[in-house]
Enzyme design. Structure first.
Site, short mmCIF file in Angstrom:
data_model
loop_
_atom_site.label_atom_id
_atom_site.label_comp_id
_atom_site.label_asym_id
_atom_site.label_seq_id
_atom_site.Cartn_x
_atom_site.Cartn_y
_atom_site.Cartn_z
N SER A 1 12.17 -46.95 -79.41
CA SER A 1 13.09 -46.69 -78.31
C SER A 1 13.86 -45.43 -78.65
O SER A 1 13.96 -45.04 -79.82
CB SER A 1 14.07 -47.85 -78.13
N TYR B 1 20.16 -54.71 -80.08
CA TYR B 1 18.98 -53.94 -79.68
C TYR B 1 18.83 -52.70 -80.56
O TYR B 1 17.73 -52.42 -81.08
CB TYR B 1 19.12 -53.53 -78.22
#
Length: 311
Positions: free
Chosen positions: A203, A216
């Protein structure tokens, strides 16, 4: 060897699902997962021989496992691989969503790539083992794992994030990726010819965080360490590993980008997004390199998203 035998035996058993996690919240308990459904041509249940060859007696199709294949990036990548003539095992928690991914691929010819759907909770070792056993039984080998299953979790201030919500994100994003990579390694080590490729979905958050994203962000930084370790440990077995870091692909998870999302300066702003198909093309490029070459890290992002200069 004894441990591998025990795991192989467990993989043959019908996996029993537990409650899944979406956004850090447990869903209702699910019944025993159904047996894998396959399609190879016009109907989802068409049986086909392992290692199906292309017309003209060409080499057998390469075989991929895509986790999180029921939506978003996973669905886009699975469809792109099928269009590139790969046979694909679709893994995810929701059988209906996996079936929809297979349907949307539009494989209507008898010579189309084969698809198998395997409902899987990647946080459960026995279900991961069952997934890769199904792939070996169906196709005979594995050439690619796209380690994609993930969840963002609750976007709340650090002090409001519960232990259960933290753990739910870590289990899916990190433990699930580890379990799938481990199972892929075992398959790729033992098959002939030996080797294969793992592509981890990182990511932009593997580089810089967003506000209220500690779980996250921590897991995506950890994915970078996992990618590097897999790359090193895979060298003796011709197993390559790379990572794709994605920024603002238009999926269900990023819907709030287009309505306004909290920025580092405390303001809320709309962010540009890109088509998930553009991400999928990049994954296919990485996947189709010879094993002597590897894209170690790639960043694909909406051109004008606030990443360069974030914060």
């Amino acid at each position: 060897m004894a441990q591998n035998t025990q795991r192989a035996g467990a993989a043959q058993a019908t996996p029993v699902a537990r409650a899944g996690h979406v956004g850090g919240t447990a869903t209702a308990p699910r019944p025993t997962l159904p047996a894998p459904a396959t399609r190879g041509g016009p109907t989802p249940q068409t049986a086909a021989a392992a290692q199906e060859a292309r017309e003209g007696g060409a080499a057998p199709r390469k075989v991929a496992v895509v986790t999180g294949a029921g939506s978003g990036i996973g669905r886009a990548v699975a469809q792109a691989l099928m269009r590139a003539n790969w046979s694909v095992a679709l893994a995810g928690r929701r059988a209906e969503a996996l079936a929809e991914t297979a349907r949307l691929a539009g494989l209507t010819e008898p010579t189309s790539p084969a698809v198998v759907t395997v409902p899987t909770d990647v946080t459960r070792p026995e279900q991961v083992d069952a997934l890769f056993a199904a792939v070996r039984d169906r196709f005979g080998r594995l050439d690619l794992l796209f380690n994609n299953a993930g969840t963002f979790g609750k976007a709340v201030p650090l002090t409001e994030l519960s232990y259960d919500d933290w753990r739910a994100v870590v289990e899916v994003n990190l433990t699930g990726a580890f379990l799938c990579a481990q199972a892929a390694f075992r398959t790729m080590q033992e098959q002939e010819p030996q080797g294969g490729r793992i592509i981890n979905n990182g990511s932009i958050s593997a580089h810089v965080p967003r506000p209220h994203s500690v779980a996250y962000t921590a897991t995506k930084h950890a994915i970078t360490g996992l990618t590097k370790s897999l790359s090193l440990d895979g060298r003796p077995y011709r197993i390559a590993c790379g990572q794709i870091d994605i920024g603002n692909a238009a999926t269900e998870m990023t819907g709030r980008m287009e309505t306004g999302i909290l920025q580092a300066n405390g303001q809320t702003a709309v962010e540009p997004v890109m088509d998930a198909a553009d991400v999928a093309r990049t994954v296919v490029h990485m996947a189709e390199l010879p094993l002597e070459a590897n894209v170690q890290f790639a960043t694909v992002m909406a051109t004008t998203m606030p990443y360069i200069g974030r914060g």
